[in-house]
Enzyme design. Structure first.
Site, PDB file in Angstrom:
ATOM      1  N   ALA A  79       0.647  -0.742 -16.200  1.00  0.00           N
ATOM      2  CA  ALA A  79       2.021  -0.294 -15.710  1.00  0.00           C
ATOM      3  C   ALA A  79       2.576  -0.809 -14.330  1.00  0.00           C
ATOM      4  CB  ALA A  79       2.327   1.472 -15.523  1.00  0.00           C
ATOM      5  N   GLY A 127     -14.010   2.529   0.439  1.00  0.00           N
ATOM      6  CA  GLY A 127     -14.032   1.211  -0.543  1.00  0.00           C
ATOM      7  C   GLY A 127     -15.358   1.249  -1.281  1.00  0.00           C
ATOM      8  N   GLY A 138      -3.716  -9.312   6.274  1.00  0.00           N
ATOM      9  CA  GLY A 138      -3.657  -8.447   5.238  1.00  0.00           C
ATOM     10  C   GLY A 138      -4.209  -7.265   5.489  1.00  0.00           C
ATOM     11  N   LYS A 161      -9.531  10.649   4.530  1.00  0.00           N
ATOM     12  CA  LYS A 161     -10.809  10.422   3.954  1.00  0.00           C
ATOM     13  C   LYS A 161     -11.954  11.561   4.720  1.00  0.00           C
ATOM     14  CE  LYS A 161     -10.083   5.418   3.440  1.00  0.00           C
ATOM     15  NZ  LYS A 161      -9.949   4.220   4.257  1.00  0.00           N
TER      16      LYS A 161
HETATM   17  N1  LIG Z   1      -6.377  -2.001  -0.386  1.00  0.00           N
HETATM   18  C1  LIG Z   1      -7.345  -1.515  -0.374  1.00  0.00           C
HETATM   19  O1  LIG Z   1      -8.292  -1.919   0.532  1.00  0.00           O
HETATM   20  C2  LIG Z   1      -7.559  -0.035  -0.853  1.00  0.00           C
HETATM   21  C3  LIG Z   1      -9.103   0.318  -0.555  1.00  0.00           C
HETATM   22  C4  LIG Z   1      -9.412   1.928  -1.103  1.00  0.00           C
HETATM   23  C5  LIG Z   1      -8.536   2.452  -1.684  1.00  0.00           C
HETATM   24  N2  LIG Z   1      -7.071   1.889  -1.841  1.00  0.00           N
HETATM   25  C6  LIG Z   1      -6.294   2.971  -2.601  1.00  0.00           C
HETATM   26  O2  LIG Z   1      -5.940   2.173  -3.942  1.00  0.00           O
HETATM   27  C7  LIG Z   1      -4.742   2.302  -4.085  1.00  0.00           C
HETATM   28  C8  LIG Z   1      -3.901   0.966  -4.497  1.00  0.00           C
HETATM   29  O3  LIG Z   1      -3.917   0.476  -3.289  1.00  0.00           O
HETATM   30  P1  LIG Z   1      -3.547  -1.088  -3.152  1.00  0.00           P
HETATM   31  O4  LIG Z   1      -3.957  -1.421  -2.015  1.00  0.00           O
HETATM   32  O5  LIG Z   1      -4.052  -1.889  -4.342  1.00  0.00           O
HETATM   33  O6  LIG Z   1      -1.934  -0.862  -3.176  1.00  0.00           O
HETATM   34  P2  LIG Z   1      -0.812  -2.059  -3.421  1.00  0.00           P
HETATM   35  O7  LIG Z   1       0.483  -1.549  -2.600  1.00  0.00           O
HETATM   36  O8  LIG Z   1      -1.171  -3.353  -3.280  1.00  0.00           O
HETATM   37  O9  LIG Z   1      -0.472  -1.807  -5.076  1.00  0.00           O
HETATM   38  C9  LIG Z   1       0.159  -0.738  -5.467  1.00  0.00           C
HETATM   39  C10 LIG Z   1       1.145  -1.260  -6.812  1.00  0.00           C
HETATM   40  O10 LIG Z   1       1.432  -0.121  -7.244  1.00  0.00           O
HETATM   41  C11 LIG Z   1       2.954  -0.430  -7.829  1.00  0.00           C
HETATM   42  N3  LIG Z   1       3.661   0.687  -7.984  1.00  0.00           N
HETATM   43  C12 LIG Z   1       4.311   1.281  -7.113  1.00  0.00           C
HETATM   44  N4  LIG Z   1       4.938   2.136  -7.944  1.00  0.00           N
HETATM   45  C13 LIG Z   1       4.691   2.144  -9.075  1.00  0.00           C
HETATM   46  C14 LIG Z   1       5.240   2.870 -10.433  1.00  0.00           C
HETATM   47  N5  LIG Z   1       5.868   3.870 -10.131  1.00  0.00           N
HETATM   48  N6  LIG Z   1       4.734   2.269 -11.462  1.00  0.00           N
HETATM   49  C15 LIG Z   1       3.682   1.309 -11.583  1.00  0.00           C
HETATM   50  N7  LIG Z   1       3.363   0.620 -10.387  1.00  0.00           N
HETATM   51  C16 LIG Z   1       3.911   0.965  -9.342  1.00  0.00           C
HETATM   52  C17 LIG Z   1       3.604  -1.445  -6.650  1.00  0.00           C
HETATM   53  O11 LIG Z   1       4.306  -2.083  -6.899  1.00  0.00           O
HETATM   54  C18 LIG Z   1       1.963  -2.050  -6.380  1.00  0.00           C
HETATM   55  O12 LIG Z   1       2.052  -3.260  -6.926  1.00  0.00           O
HETATM   56  C19 LIG Z   1      -4.092   3.166  -3.129  1.00  0.00           C
HETATM   57  O13 LIG Z   1      -4.244   4.552  -3.319  1.00  0.00           O
HETATM   58  C20 LIG Z   1      -4.920   3.066  -2.023  1.00  0.00           C
HETATM   59  O14 LIG Z   1      -5.111   4.045  -0.979  1.00  0.00           O
HETATM   60  C21 LIG Z   1      -6.901   0.800  -1.480  1.00  0.00           C
HETATM   61  N1  LIG Z   2      -5.900   0.878   4.970  1.00  0.00           N
HETATM   62  C1  LIG Z   2      -7.411   1.242   4.494  1.00  0.00           C
HETATM   63  C2  LIG Z   2      -7.711   0.475   3.194  1.00  0.00           C
HETATM   64  C3  LIG Z   2      -8.653   1.129   2.540  1.00  0.00           C
HETATM   65  O1  LIG Z   2      -8.755   2.543   2.412  1.00  0.00           O
HETATM   66  C4  LIG Z   2      -8.297   0.587   5.649  1.00  0.00           C
HETATM   67  O2  LIG Z   2      -7.741  -0.251   6.418  1.00  0.00           O
HETATM   68  O3  LIG Z   2      -9.431   0.878   5.745  1.00  0.00           O
HETATM   69 NA    NA Z   3     -16.639   4.422  -1.643  1.00  0.00          NA
END
Ligand SMILES: NC(=O)c1ccc[n+]([C@@H]2O[C@H](COP(=O)([O-])OP(=O)(O)OC[C@H]3O[C@@H](n4cnc5c(N)ncnc54)[C@H](O)[C@@H]3O)[C@@H](O)[C@H]2O)c1
Ligand SMILES: N[C@@H](CCO)C(=O)O
Ligand code: NA
Length: 443
Positions: free
Chosen positions: A56, A145, A198, A216
């Site tokens: 999705a 992570g 990034g 966290k």
């Molecule tokens: N990026 C990291 O390093 C990291 C690390 C640990 C946890 N997380 C967690 O993982 C999750 C995703 O993070 P990410 O970095 O991939 O975020 P991201 O913003 O890159 O990806 C989220 C995606 O969801 C999409 N989205 C938003 N609303 C939507 C909907 N209604 N339906 C479908 N898609 C939708 C967005 O367009 C985007 O592409 C978050 O909860 C984040 O806290 C991320």
């Molecule tokens: N924004 C978070 C991503 C991982 O949760 C960080 O910098 O650690």
């Molecule tokens: Na972890």
């Protein structure tokens, strides 16, 4: 048994589990790539073929990494949430993630998420929905992570009594502080570099103001102390006011400044309960957390029987976080095949969460004082009169005036006593300025 008999027969028929992915951003893309590239390994490890039936996304026309097959994309997130055996939520934020996860659980799916913000705000509701449905709810990616710290607390430490968790759990802020320390950059310049690379979002508020780390910390504290701890229970201070000068001074006194997440059990004459907080603190350079550089994370767990345990690794980024998500996918899938379930919420201890007044920590106080006979004695007297005990004092010349910089490190002190001492110091004529007051951890 022969070596041959240990191998997995390639023709073995396995059940197929339907997998839906919600969100194909940084993490979702890597989860999909790895699930497709390593499909045979996942089948062998979980006992089921994992078939992605839908991904999705919000915008079907948006440019995508070629690792995500276009034919899997849909903008019907509810159909993905309710039409699969395993649902992986990687949208982030509260809504629609919460409603989609609840819909998935009530449709009987097991849910895997990395959404710390959601768990820290609505964890009990999600756990209850999973228990009611007899499904698994997994979230290894939500904290630090790739580091398996959720598993460590939820399962590995289930036989022990955890006394404290101390960690660097936000990669963005650690990167910023590290750049300020090693390259002498200002906060603004380091943040700009973190954004270019990034690590930090365009809106870096959640990272920089400590809210990501606080979510966290709430999760870590809940698991460590078998107590419900939400984001509102966490005392939070971010890193916006940490200056390059603070870091230079910290280094001069043999410390680095780190944004720490701290969850401690207190049982003494003054307080009984748990203290959960996120704030910048000075950490002595010889402490293991002081040498966590760049966007890396580290978590130290102390438990009564185990003693200290240390975890270190990549706390952010698509592939490292996907590794954590996929470990949960394998666990949830193998439960579908062989039985068993994820641990349920454990909050039986129900310990009180203590307020900021209960925190007892060491402090570093920096003062600019008149470089005159008796100044140091006057300063020491005020600190002692307020019930704060001094551990060390260092004096250095202040360039351009008849002043000196005095750096005091205290023994652990209550906030109330510390505030009294600082007010007393400000009122001293010989003290021109209280330059900074910072907590010290890890001494
Ligand atoms: N990026 C990291 O390093 C990291 C690390 C640990 C946890 N997380 C967690 O993982 C999750 C995703 O993070 P990410 O970095 O991939 O975020 P991201 O913003 O890159 O990806 C989220 C995606 O969801 C999409 N989205 C938003 N609303 C939507 C909907 N209604 N339906 C479908 N898609 C939708 C967005 O367009 C985007 O592409 C978050 O909860 C984040 O806290 C991320
Ligand atoms: N924004 C978070 C991503 C991982 O949760 C960080 O910098 O650690
Ligand atoms: Na972890």
């Amino acid at each position: 048994m022969t070596e041959h008999a240990l191998q997995d027969p390639p023709t073995q028929v396995r059940p197929t589990l339907r997998v839906g992915v919600l969100g194909a951003g940084t993490v979702g893309t890597q989860v999909i790539r790895l699930l497709l590239e390593q499909a045979d390994d996942f089948a062998a490890r979980s006992g089921a073929r994992l078939e992605i039936t839908g991904v999705a996304v919000r915008d079907l026309a948006a440019p995508r990494d070629p690792a995500v097959p276009r034919e899997l994309l849909t903008d019907d997130a509810t159909a993905v949430a309710t039409g699969n055996d395993l649902v992986i939520e990687l949208i982030g934020g509260i809504e629609p993630a919460r409603s989609l996860i609840l819909a998935a659980l009530s449709a009987g799916a097991s849910v895997i998420t990395g959404n710390k913000a959601l768990i820290a705000a609505h964890g009990p509701e999600l756990y209850a929905a999973a228990a009611a449905a007899g499904s698994d709810f997994y979230y290894e990616a939500a904290v630090a992570g790739a580091i398996p710290v959720v598993y460590a607390l939820r399962e590995s430490m289930a036989g022990d009594r955890v006394t404290s968790v101390l960690g660097i759990v936000n990669g963005t802020t650690n990167y910023i502080l590290d750049e300020m320390s090693t390259k002498g950059l200002s906060f603004e310049a380091a943040l700009a570099t973190a954004q270019e690379l990034g690590y930090a979002e365009a809106d870096p508020t959640a990272d920089v103001d400590g809210l990501d780390a606080a979510a966290k910390a709430a999760i870590l504290a809940s698991l460590a102390f078998h107590t419900r701890v939400g984001i509102d229970d966490v005392q939070v201070e971010g890193i916006r006011d940490v200056t390059a000068e603070d870091i230079r001074e910290a280094r001069a006194s043999g410390c680095e400044i780190k944004l720490l997440a701290i969850a401690q059990r207190r049982e003494d004459d003054h307080a009984s309960g748990i203290s959960v907080r996120v704030h910048p603190a000075l950490v002595p350079v010889e402490h293991p957390l002081a040498s966590v550089h760049g966007a890396f994370n580290a978590v130290l767990i102390e438990a009564e029987a185990a003693g200290p345990l240390m975890f270190y690794g990549q706390g952010a980024g698509g592939a490292p976080t996907a590794s954590a998500v996929l470990s949960d996918v394998v666990a949830a899938a193998s439960h579908r095949v062989d039985g068993g379930q994820a641990p349920r919420e454990s909050f039986y201890a129900d310990l009180p969460v203590l307020g900021p007044e209960a925190a007892v920590t060491r402090y570093q106080i920096q003062l600019r004082v008149d470089d005159q006979p008796g100044s140091l004695a006057a300063v020491a007297g005020v600190v002692a009169d307020n019930g704060v005990s001094i551990d060390s004092v260092r004096q250095s010349a202040y360039v351009g005036a008849n002043d000196a910089i005095v750096t005091i490190v205290t023994h652990p002190a209550a906030v109330f006593h510390l505030e009294g001492a600082v007010a007393g110091l400000r009122a001293l004529e010989r003290v021109d300025d209280v330059v900074s007051v910072r907590r010290v951890e890890g001494l």
